[in-house]
Design an enzyme around this catalytic site. Structure first.
Site, mmCIF file in Angstrom:
data_model
loop_
_atom_site.group_PDB
_atom_site.id
_atom_site.type_symbol
_atom_site.label_atom_id
_atom_site.label_comp_id
_atom_site.label_asym_id
_atom_site.label_seq_id
_atom_site.Cartn_x
_atom_site.Cartn_y
_atom_site.Cartn_z
ATOM 1 N N ALA A 29 0.945 -1.089 -0.082
ATOM 2 C CA ALA A 29 0.000 0.057 -0.280
ATOM 3 C C ALA A 29 1.003 1.210 -0.061
ATOM 4 C CB ALA A 29 -0.986 -0.133 1.161
ATOM 5 N N ARG A 30 0.934 1.760 1.119
ATOM 6 C CA ARG A 30 2.288 2.937 1.300
ATOM 7 C C ARG A 30 2.943 2.796 2.707
ATOM 8 N NH1 ARG A 30 1.475 4.010 -3.207
ATOM 9 N NH2 ARG A 30 0.999 5.830 -4.327
ATOM 10 N N HIS A 46 9.337 -0.566 -4.314
ATOM 11 C CA HIS A 46 8.172 -0.025 -4.922
ATOM 12 C C HIS A 46 7.952 -0.364 -6.436
ATOM 13 C CE1 HIS A 46 5.158 3.631 -3.690
ATOM 14 N NE2 HIS A 46 4.689 2.651 -4.789
ATOM 15 N N GLU A 102 10.553 6.519 1.896
ATOM 16 C CA GLU A 102 11.223 6.129 0.580
ATOM 17 C C GLU A 102 12.037 7.280 0.276
ATOM 18 O OE1 GLU A 102 8.307 4.786 -2.264
ATOM 19 O OE2 GLU A 102 7.552 3.383 -0.761
HETATM 20 N N1 LIG Z 1 2.944 -0.640 -4.295
HETATM 21 C C1 LIG Z 1 2.530 0.158 -5.385
HETATM 22 O O1 LIG Z 1 3.395 0.095 -6.359
HETATM 23 C C2 LIG Z 1 1.124 0.510 -5.399
HETATM 24 C C3 LIG Z 1 0.581 0.822 -4.140
HETATM 25 N N2 LIG Z 1 -0.699 1.392 -4.342
HETATM 26 C C4 LIG Z 1 -1.569 1.460 -3.322
HETATM 27 O O2 LIG Z 1 -2.814 0.986 -3.094
HETATM 28 C C5 LIG Z 1 -3.680 1.658 -2.657
HETATM 29 C C6 LIG Z 1 -4.968 1.016 -2.897
HETATM 30 O O3 LIG Z 1 -5.426 1.012 -4.114
HETATM 31 P P1 LIG Z 1 -6.786 0.623 -4.569
HETATM 32 O O4 LIG Z 1 -7.036 -0.828 -4.383
HETATM 33 O O5 LIG Z 1 -6.903 1.024 -6.192
HETATM 34 O O6 LIG Z 1 -7.707 1.465 -4.016
HETATM 35 P P2 LIG Z 1 -9.462 1.279 -3.629
HETATM 36 O O7 LIG Z 1 -9.733 2.660 -3.353
HETATM 37 O O8 LIG Z 1 -10.091 0.522 -4.610
HETATM 38 O O9 LIG Z 1 -9.204 0.303 -2.456
HETATM 39 C C7 LIG Z 1 -8.913 0.834 -1.088
HETATM 40 C C8 LIG Z 1 -9.927 -0.204 0.085
HETATM 41 O O10 LIG Z 1 -9.483 0.374 1.150
HETATM 42 C C9 LIG Z 1 -10.490 0.603 2.018
HETATM 43 N N3 LIG Z 1 -10.235 1.383 3.140
HETATM 44 C C10 LIG Z 1 -10.007 2.703 2.990
HETATM 45 N N4 LIG Z 1 -9.711 3.241 4.221
HETATM 46 C C11 LIG Z 1 -9.935 2.144 5.139
HETATM 47 C C12 LIG Z 1 -9.738 2.005 6.555
HETATM 48 N N5 LIG Z 1 -9.663 3.116 7.196
HETATM 49 N N6 LIG Z 1 -10.005 1.001 7.126
HETATM 50 C C13 LIG Z 1 -10.396 -0.370 6.396
HETATM 51 N N7 LIG Z 1 -10.528 -0.117 5.025
HETATM 52 C C14 LIG Z 1 -10.265 1.062 4.481
HETATM 53 C C15 LIG Z 1 -11.684 1.141 1.182
HETATM 54 O O11 LIG Z 1 -13.151 1.106 1.511
HETATM 55 C C16 LIG Z 1 -11.512 0.397 -0.048
HETATM 56 O O12 LIG Z 1 -12.123 -0.806 -0.262
HETATM 57 C C17 LIG Z 1 -3.647 3.050 -3.316
HETATM 58 O O13 LIG Z 1 -4.211 4.291 -2.622
HETATM 59 C C18 LIG Z 1 -1.937 2.938 -3.491
HETATM 60 O O14 LIG Z 1 -1.512 3.865 -2.298
HETATM 61 C C19 LIG Z 1 -1.624 1.512 -5.671
HETATM 62 C C20 LIG Z 1 -0.776 0.924 -6.798
HETATM 63 C C21 LIG Z 1 0.624 0.756 -6.691
HETATM 64 O O1 LIG Z 2 -0.229 4.078 -8.492
HETATM 65 C C1 LIG Z 2 0.370 4.100 -7.315
HETATM 66 O O2 LIG Z 2 -0.514 4.474 -6.266
HETATM 67 C C2 LIG Z 2 1.746 3.755 -6.877
HETATM 68 O O3 LIG Z 2 2.209 3.521 -5.866
HETATM 69 C C3 LIG Z 2 2.454 3.634 -8.335
HETATM 70 O O4 LIG Z 2 2.132 3.105 -9.312
#
Ligand SMILES: NC(=O)C1=CN([C@@H]2O[C@H](COP(=O)(O)OP(=O)(O)OC[C@H]3O[C@@H](n4cnc5c(N)ncnc54)[C@H](O)[C@@H]3O)[C@@H](O)[C@H]2O)C=CC1
Ligand SMILES: O=C(O)C(=O)CO
Length: 320
Positions: free
Chosen positions: A236-237, A284, A266
């Site tokens: 996630a982050r 990442h 990071e």
């Molecule tokens: N490692 C990487 O390269 C990447 C990391 N990410 C991270 O993944 C995150 C999630 O992306 P998506 O799945 O597209 O987002 P999304 O919005 O589809 O899913 C997030 C889920 O977390 C839930 N949620 C939010 N706050 C919460 C809380 N306090 N307690 C419990 N559940 C909670 C939401 O209800 C939702 O179901 C992004 O915001 C980003 O930070 C995304 C892409 C790449």
């Molecule tokens: O999409 C994001 O949030 C990332 O972390 C990088 O793709």
């Protein structure tokens, strides 16, 4: 012609698409923008395409009275580096790239689960060291993932993609903690409290966005609740896991290990983590595949095009 600024080099297809609509300036450096550079970008361009690391905080917008920039089309789904409210108050809309990132990021979660369970990083280092003495029945035994239980924290797009992979690909049971219940086409169990979920799973996978509600949601309490043979996986982050508490839990063997794609500061990664054999550390890599970066870029360009053409961009962030 409207002027847009790409804050990083991007794949050629993305740049070519942007040039169909705009006069494009591309920054060649890969380091995050500094505050003065962000302010200049707001003043000089109609649209900016930033990435994670470009910290468009409230301070950046503070004296930006009616900036020329009307849209920050973030390259990525996570937008915790942008103060969306401050942007909106300055008249700047913010967009992101949901969906394009989902499968690739779920794949990296699976990579981390498998690398942790099967001790792949440790094994790779052993081979490279020249000290491998050959196969034997008790050498480097890890955990079998088939039949184990995964706990998804944040059952959104990426969380569901991880759950599918775990269920259909690896015969794992799926439990989750999320803000709302989700209907999937296979059996899952929603657990109401994060600590309760942590106590019931073999792999706890973080897929929540970083915001005020998720900052340090994994700290000492949750790590103590986990089983001593369970792994924490974070795609996630970095902010969602308190790194100090994680290090302490690992040092005391309260959990079996961790698989991390993201970090609190990071690109700084604590030296102590680098020295731990049971920790898998990736830089990442979640979306680091060419096709994915092209799709993300094309989404961001479409958001710029729509916003600067007076249309509602497809991926405007409106929920803050
Ligand atoms: N490692 C990487 O390269 C990447 C990391 N990410 C991270 O993944 C995150 C999630 O992306 P998506 O799945 O597209 O987002 P999304 O919005 O589809 O899913 C997030 C889920 O977390 C839930 N949620 C939010 N706050 C919460 C809380 N306090 N307690 C419990 N559940 C909670 C939401 O209800 C939702 O179901 C992004 O915001 C980003 O930070 C995304 C892409 C790449
Ligand atoms: O999409 C994001 O949030 C990332 O972390 C990088 O793709």
């Amino acid at each position: 012609m409207k002027r847009v600024y790409l804050t990083r080099p991007l794949p050629d297809t993305v740049v070519e698409k942007a040039r169909e609509y705009f006069e494009v300036e591309i920054r060649t450096e890969t380091a995050p923008l500094k505050i003065g550079q962000m302010r200049a970008a707001l003043a000089l361009y109609d649209g900016v395409l930033p990435t994670l690391g470009d910290a468009f905080s409230a301070e950046v917008f503070r004296d930006a009275d009616q900036p020329r920039c009307k849209v920050l089309a973030n390259f990525g789904v996570g937008y915790n580096h942008i103060d969306v409210e401050a942007a909106r108050e300055a008249g700047v809309m913010v967009t992101n790239t949901p969906g394009a990132v989902t499968d690739a990021t779920a794949d990296i979660a699976m990579t981390l689960i498998l690398m942790c369970a099967r001790r792949a990083g440790e094994g790779e280092r052993l081979v490279r060291s020249g000290e491998w003495e050959g196969w034997n029945p008790t050498q480097m035994l890890g955990q079998h993932v088939t039949g184990k239980t995964v706990g998804i924290v944040g059952m959104g797009r990426i969380g569901q993609a991880v759950a599918r992979r775990c269920h259909f690909g690896f015969g794992m049971k799926v439990k989750y903690f999320s803000r709302s219940a989700k209907e999937l086409d296979f059996a899952t169990t929603r657990v109401d409290a994060l600590a309760a979920l942590a106590a019931q799973v073999d792999f706890l996978v973080m897929t929540v966005p970083a915001d005020d509600t998720t900052r340090h949601m994994i700290g000492a309490e949750i790590l103590h609740a986990m089983n001593s043979d369970a792994y924490l996986i974070n795609v996630a982050r970095g902010d969602v896991v308190q790194e100090k508490a994680l290090i302490s839990a690992l040092e005391k063997s309260r959990i079996a290990g961790a698989g991390l794609d993201v970090y609190e500061r990071e690109p700084a990664v604590p030296e102590v983590l680098k020295g731990m054999e049971n920790v898998v550390l990736l830089p990442h890599l979640g979306t680091a595949a060419l096709e994915v970066r092209v799709e993300m870029g094309l989404m961001a360009v479409e958001n710029l095009r729509a916003a600067l053409n007076g249309e509602e961009p497809p991926n405007i962030i409106a929920d803050v």
